[in-house]
Enzyme design. Structure first.
Site, PDB file in Angstrom:
ATOM      1  CD  GLU A  43      17.632  37.127  49.270  1.00 34.25           C
ATOM      2  OE1 GLU A  43      17.096  36.688  48.062  1.00 34.25           O
ATOM      3  OE2 GLU A  43      17.060  37.380  50.226  1.00 34.25           O
TER       4      GLU A  43
ATOM      5  CD  GLU B 129      12.911  31.182  42.323  1.00 41.57           C
ATOM      6  OE1 GLU B 129      11.847  31.021  43.194  1.00 41.57           O
ATOM      7  OE2 GLU B 129      12.734  32.124  41.676  1.00 41.57           O
TER       8      GLU B 129
ATOM      9  CG  ASN C 132      11.000  43.706  40.812  1.00 39.53           C
ATOM     10  OD1 ASN C 132      10.986  44.965  41.131  1.00 39.53           O
ATOM     11  ND2 ASN C 132      10.642  42.934  41.741  1.00 39.53           N
TER      12      ASN C 132
END
Length: 361
Positions: free
Chosen positions: A215, A224, A262
């Site tokens: 990831e 990200e 989340n």
């Protein structure tokens, strides 16, 4: 620190007189052999400042270590304090056998550091801080109870991955992703990498680290990469909205936590307000690791089970991929799926355990 010896012999005093004088003087603490600290235990976790005895010498750990017997070689983690004799305890106060350095106001402490406060009790840093008072800044410090040979503060059995193994898995990692931050985060979910025996525990640890390695590009990226996606992770249908801003809930941390719902759920589970302060996942190593373990232990994705349960119950590594990123499964992105499998296979080899079946999804 070792105390300086007092030199009581002057060049002009004769040997006989010096000997007689020495016979009349009591032996000082620095001249007597130091008491031996608690004996080294190979399975215990030791953090920086911990003192143990081994082969009739006392030794001080410079940083976190496990499964590395005290010596002047190896990784250099141990400092030889010299010969010791007799029985000894650890530092006083707080009970047990702690022997950690005194707290110093204004000194920078990283997550996991353990200190002896002025009241004689011990505290462990739960977040990096510039020397805040442990009795006042309780978000940054937690009481530390000595239960053995200077351990990992809540991580009762020690992590099945040593720091040396972790470093070999991620040689080019970003310094933000600290090993101690990971070890500190383990206390939130004590069943992680401790369930089902040693082999299963190591397989789970390898599986988790393989997924987070994939990831984050080898624990290199914190945020990200594709910033164009950042504004897309705000679900305005949620009653709490996106108080930190439209683009504030992009992927961060080892599992790239995304979406306002989340952050909200993870914050509630971990006792941190991540909905209003999502950037804590990119600035606090322990919290960042906690979010990764939170999803591993609770998130099911398209797998119908958590990644933790998949490894513990023998469903295999492939199920963890489906729980984290189902798009890679069923031929959706074979190259990305295979990268996760390759990492898991390598990490399982480092830990000395078989991979088990069902590697792909």
């Amino acid at each position: 620190m070792p105390r300086k010896r007092l030199i009581a012999i002057a060049a002009t005093i004769g040997v006989a007189i010096a000997g007689a004088a020495a016979a009349l003087l009591p032996i000082t603490a620095s001249e007597a052999a130091a008491a031996c600290a608690t004996a080294y235990n190979n399975s215990s976790v030791y953090t920086g400042g911990a003192v143990v005895s081994y082969n009739s010498h006392n030794w001080t750990a410079k940083w976190w270590t496990q499964y590395e017997a005290p010596s002047t070689g190896g990784s250099g983690v141990w400092t030889d304090n010299g010969a010791c004799g007799g029985s000894g305890g650890g530092g006083g106060g707080g009970g047990g056998t702690c022997n950690y350095p005194n707290w110093v106001a204004g000194q920078n402490y990283t997550t996991g550091a353990i200190v002896r406060y002025t009241n004689g009790l011990y505290y462990q840093a739960t977040h990096d801080n510039p020397g805040y008072d442990p009795t006042i800044s309780t978000w940054f410090w937690s009481p530390y109870s000595c239960t053995g040979s200077g351990g990992g503060g809540g991580n009762t059995g020690g992590f099945v991955v040593s720091e040396a193994q972790f470093n070999s898995m991620f040689p080019g990692r970003n310094s933000f992703y600290t090993y101690q931050g990971l070890v500190t985060a383990l206390s939130k979910y004590p069943s992680f990498a401790t369930t089902g025996g040693d082999t299963v525990a190591k397989q789970e640890a390898a599986a988790f680290l393989a997924n987070v390695g994939h990831e984050t590009g080898g624990l290199v990226y914190i945020d990200e990469i594709n910033q164009a996606n950042w504004p897309t992770y705000c679900d305005r249908s949620q009653p709490y909205g996106c108080p930190a801003g439209q683009s504030a809930y992009h992927g961060r941390g080892p599992i790239q936590l995304s979406w306002n719902f989340n952050y909200y759920a993870a914050g509630n589970a971990l006792g941190v307000d991540l909905l209003n302060n999502p950037n804590l996942v990119a600035t606090d190593a322990a919290i960042s690791w906690e979010t990764g373990i939170w999803y591993w232990m609770t998130g099911t994705g398209n797998a119908g089970t958590t990644s933790h349960n998949a490894m513990v119950n023998g469903q295999g590594f492939g199920t963890t991929i489906r729980a984290i990123n189902r798009i890679e499964c069923n031929g959706g992105n074979t190259a990305q799926m295979q990268d996760r499998v390759n990492l898991y296979t390598r990490f399982a080899g480092i830990l000395g355990v078989p991979t088990g079946a069902n590697l792909t999804c």
